[in-house]
Design a protein around this motif. Structure first.
Motif, PDB file in Angstrom:
ATOM      1  N   LEU A  71      29.381 -21.020 -11.378  1.00  0.00           N
ATOM      2  CA  LEU A  71      27.853 -20.786 -11.535  1.00  0.00           C
ATOM      3  C   LEU A  71      27.132 -21.360 -10.369  1.00  0.00           C
ATOM      4  O   LEU A  71      25.827 -20.439 -10.101  1.00  0.00           O
ATOM      5  CB  LEU A  71      27.467 -21.805 -12.620  1.00  0.00           C
ATOM      6  N   ALA A  72      27.710 -22.172  -9.579  1.00  0.00           N
ATOM      7  CA  ALA A  72      26.801 -22.624  -8.455  1.00  0.00           C
ATOM      8  C   ALA A  72      26.915 -21.654  -7.285  1.00  0.00           C
ATOM      9  O   ALA A  72      25.937 -21.553  -6.567  1.00  0.00           O
ATOM     10  CB  ALA A  72      27.739 -23.850  -7.722  1.00  0.00           C
ATOM     11  N   ALA A  73      27.900 -20.485  -7.112  1.00  0.00           N
ATOM     12  CA  ALA A  73      27.979 -19.602  -6.438  1.00  0.00           C
ATOM     13  C   ALA A  73      27.250 -18.304  -6.835  1.00  0.00           C
ATOM     14  O   ALA A  73      27.054 -17.213  -5.950  1.00  0.00           O
ATOM     15  CB  ALA A  73      29.521 -19.179  -6.198  1.00  0.00           C
ATOM     16  N   LEU A  74      26.544 -18.223  -7.817  1.00  0.00           N
ATOM     17  CA  LEU A  74      25.726 -17.154  -8.372  1.00  0.00           C
ATOM     18  C   LEU A  74      24.760 -16.580  -7.351  1.00  0.00           C
ATOM     19  O   LEU A  74      24.175 -17.374  -6.957  1.00  0.00           O
ATOM     20  CB  LEU A  74      25.011 -17.514  -9.793  1.00  0.00           C
ATOM     21  N   ASP A  75      24.691 -15.369  -7.005  1.00  0.00           N
ATOM     22  CA  ASP A  75      23.790 -14.588  -6.563  1.00  0.00           C
ATOM     23  C   ASP A  75      22.970 -13.752  -7.345  1.00  0.00           C
ATOM     24  O   ASP A  75      23.595 -12.530  -7.482  1.00  0.00           O
ATOM     25  CB  ASP A  75      24.605 -13.796  -5.309  1.00  0.00           C
ATOM     26  N   PHE A  76      21.948 -14.184  -7.572  1.00  0.00           N
ATOM     27  CA  PHE A  76      20.909 -13.603  -8.454  1.00  0.00           C
ATOM     28  C   PHE A  76      20.267 -12.155  -7.981  1.00  0.00           C
ATOM     29  O   PHE A  76      19.995 -12.378  -6.671  1.00  0.00           O
ATOM     30  CB  PHE A  76      19.941 -14.336  -9.173  1.00  0.00           C
ATOM     31  N   PRO A  77      19.989 -11.263  -8.662  1.00  0.00           N
ATOM     32  CA  PRO A  77      19.408 -10.095  -8.136  1.00  0.00           C
ATOM     33  C   PRO A  77      18.041 -10.553  -7.626  1.00  0.00           C
ATOM     34  O   PRO A  77      17.613 -11.500  -7.748  1.00  0.00           O
ATOM     35  CB  PRO A  77      19.249  -9.272  -9.336  1.00  0.00           C
ATOM     36  N   SER A  78      17.690  -9.681  -6.494  1.00  0.00           N
ATOM     37  CA  SER A  78      16.247  -9.768  -5.865  1.00  0.00           C
ATOM     38  C   SER A  78      16.351 -11.155  -4.978  1.00  0.00           C
ATOM     39  O   SER A  78      15.379 -11.598  -4.847  1.00  0.00           O
ATOM     40  CB  SER A  78      15.205  -9.824  -6.745  1.00  0.00           C
ATOM     41  N   GLY A  79      17.590 -11.503  -4.500  1.00  0.00           N
ATOM     42  CA  GLY A  79      17.884 -12.472  -3.607  1.00  0.00           C
ATOM     43  C   GLY A  79      18.136 -13.912  -4.136  1.00  0.00           C
ATOM     44  O   GLY A  79      18.152 -14.841  -3.258  1.00  0.00           O
ATOM     45  N   ARG A  80      17.577 -14.008  -5.442  1.00  0.00           N
ATOM     46  CA  ARG A  80      17.641 -15.563  -6.030  1.00  0.00           C
ATOM     47  C   ARG A  80      19.015 -16.017  -5.952  1.00  0.00           C
ATOM     48  O   ARG A  80      19.825 -15.143  -6.401  1.00  0.00           O
ATOM     49  CB  ARG A  80      16.873 -15.460  -7.222  1.00  0.00           C
ATOM     50  N   ARG A  81      19.193 -17.334  -5.610  1.00  0.00           N
ATOM     51  CA  ARG A  81      20.711 -17.694  -5.508  1.00  0.00           C
ATOM     52  C   ARG A  81      20.788 -19.085  -6.133  1.00  0.00           C
ATOM     53  O   ARG A  81      19.854 -19.601  -6.395  1.00  0.00           O
ATOM     54  CB  ARG A  81      20.952 -17.904  -4.095  1.00  0.00           C
ATOM     55  N   GLY A  82      22.201 -19.168  -6.796  1.00  0.00           N
ATOM     56  CA  GLY A  82      22.360 -20.490  -7.255  1.00  0.00           C
ATOM     57  C   GLY A  82      22.194 -21.722  -6.395  1.00  0.00           C
ATOM     58  O   GLY A  82      22.153 -21.546  -5.173  1.00  0.00           O
ATOM     59  N   ALA A  83      21.933 -22.873  -6.824  1.00  0.00           N
ATOM     60  CA  ALA A  83      21.792 -24.038  -6.254  1.00  0.00           C
ATOM     61  C   ALA A  83      22.665 -24.395  -5.337  1.00  0.00           C
ATOM     62  O   ALA A  83      22.438 -24.965  -4.111  1.00  0.00           O
ATOM     63  CB  ALA A  83      21.398 -25.073  -7.222  1.00  0.00           C
ATOM     64  N   GLY A  84      23.781 -24.080  -5.435  1.00  0.00           N
ATOM     65  CA  GLY A  84      25.003 -24.089  -4.575  1.00  0.00           C
ATOM     66  C   GLY A  84      24.911 -23.548  -3.363  1.00  0.00           C
ATOM     67  O   GLY A  84      25.013 -24.262  -2.159  1.00  0.00           O
TER      68      GLY A  84
END
Length: 398
Positions: free
Chosen positions: A381-394
């Motif tokens: 979960l910490a490594a998530l790379d959300f679409p449109s550039g949003r990233r997990g808090a890690g």
């Protein structure tokens, strides 16, 4: 689709649990979707069941339950809720709470009767009502505090209302119905001569010093309440499918008449094991709740760090998270992305809604998993790379 399917099942697809578990296996994902503990169940229950098998207690049990388990259920009700119940006429052992729900609905409901449900709901509720010919009247629980509109609930009660089905602690939200809410429901049931069916399978998984209140203990409610529970959640034995219904004899008859022709009896040696488990000392139940609260807090923090704002549950082993700020069409699209791209499986809760719009911005995670499983999920979960550039808090911390 087969031309032979009856109308009552023709529109029903594969459950969302089956789909997400299939995807979890395909992508080798950490499965926080399907809600079963991945650790050994109650040791004394298992040993007692083994002994019962060895002693050849392997034939049909009494249809409404072996005496030892019915007595243990009665003792449990007295111990935790100060309820005295008759083991011969007021306790019925069934094949898990799901069968109890179906038996109650089929035993109570005539075609055209209205049954009040709170959504989101466990996915068997709606089919149980519809199989019985009932008409669901759905009241939505609203995030983040999972309140319901009192005026809407009052308006749902009418001359055709037969029963209201209440799940507390509540799957999938983790809501614990407050005493004031239950008192309102009790008043409405008595005003309109309505039966209450309560699903209390998470009764011992309650957090933060909160209290689970059994609706049947409120004034005037014993006479009109069927209390359902099971062993799976409290003793980590979900595959045993041992459940029970507690109700006055006239309401117990509704459950028993259906149960005897649906499954007839529950596995005899497993009933002996659950009788022992229910008599566990207070330390067992305290540890159960404390252990789950620790796991809850761990996953709450992991979801928050990952940019998936969680809604803190007061009971059960589920957390709902808010995905409304993420660029996904709905919860199903997010969960398919999460399992394929993030390596974590969760459940899209629109499967539990009639009003799908109310659940499109939510996702359900379960934390009834070993620490290694939860830690692996947190890392992904910490490594998530959300679409449109949003990233997990890690990633945001770096």
């Amino acid at each position: 689709m087969s031309k032979y399917l009856a109308d009552r099942v023709a529109s029903m697809g594969t459950t969302i649990f089956t789909e997400m578990s299939r995807l979890a296996a395909e992508y080798k994902a950490v499965n926080l979707g399907q809600a079963f503990p991945d650790w050994p169940g109650h040791a004394a229950a298992k040993e007692t069941a083994r002994q019962a098998i060895a002693l050849d207690l392997n034939q049909y049990a009494i249809t409404f339950g072996v005496p030892s388990l019915r007595q243990a259920i009665a003792e449990h009700s007295r111990r935790f809720y100060n309820m005295d119940v008759d083991t011969n006429s007021e306790v019925t052992v069934v094949n898990g709470c799901t069968e109890a729900i179906f038996s109650a609905m089929l035993g109570l409901t005539n075609p055209g009767d209205e049954i009040i449900l709170f959504e989101p709901f466990y996915d068997s509720y709606l089919p149980a009502v519809e199989f019985a010919g009932g008409i669901p009247r759905v009241i939505t629980l609203h995030a983040p505090d999972w309140h319901f509109d009192e005026a809407e609930l009052r308006a749902a009660f009418g001359p055709r209302t037969k029963a209201i089905l209440i799940n507390t602690p509540h799957n999938p939200t983790g809501k614990l119905f407050r005493r004031s809410e239950l008192e309102m429901i009790a008043d409405l049931c008595q005003q309109h001569d309505v039966i209450a069916v309560t699903d209390e399978v998470y009764e011992h998984i309650v957090f933060d010093g909160n209290e689970h209140i059994r609706l049947a203990t409120l004034p005037g409610m014993w006479e009109r309440t069927i209390t359902l529970s099971s062993a799976g959640k409290s003793f980590s034995l979900t595959g045993w499918k041992v459940g029970w219904a507690i109700a006055p004899s006239d309401l117990s008859l509704a459950v028993r008449r259906t149960h005897q022709f649906a499954t007839f009896a529950t596995a005899a040696p497993l009933q002996e094991g659950i009788a022992v488990a229910l008599r566990s000392d207070d330390g067992y139940y305290r540890h159960l709740a404390a252990d789950y609260q620790e796991r809850r807090d761990f996953l709450l923090a992991a979801l928050d760090r990952a940019g998936l704002p969680p809604i803190q549950p007061h009971g059960t082993y589920f957390i709902m998270a808010d995905i409304s700020d993420l660029p996904f069409e709905d919860d199903v699209a997010f969960c398919r992305w999460l399992v394929s791209q993030g390596g974590v499986a969760a459940i899209p809760p629109t499967a539990f809604y009639v009003n799908k719009q109310a659940g499109r911005h939510l996702v359900r995670f379960c934390f009834c998993k070993q620490w290694e499983t939860l830690q692996a999920a947190a890392e992904r979960l910490a490594a998530l790379d959300f679409p449109s550039g949003r990233r997990g808090a890690g990633d945001r911390r770096s």
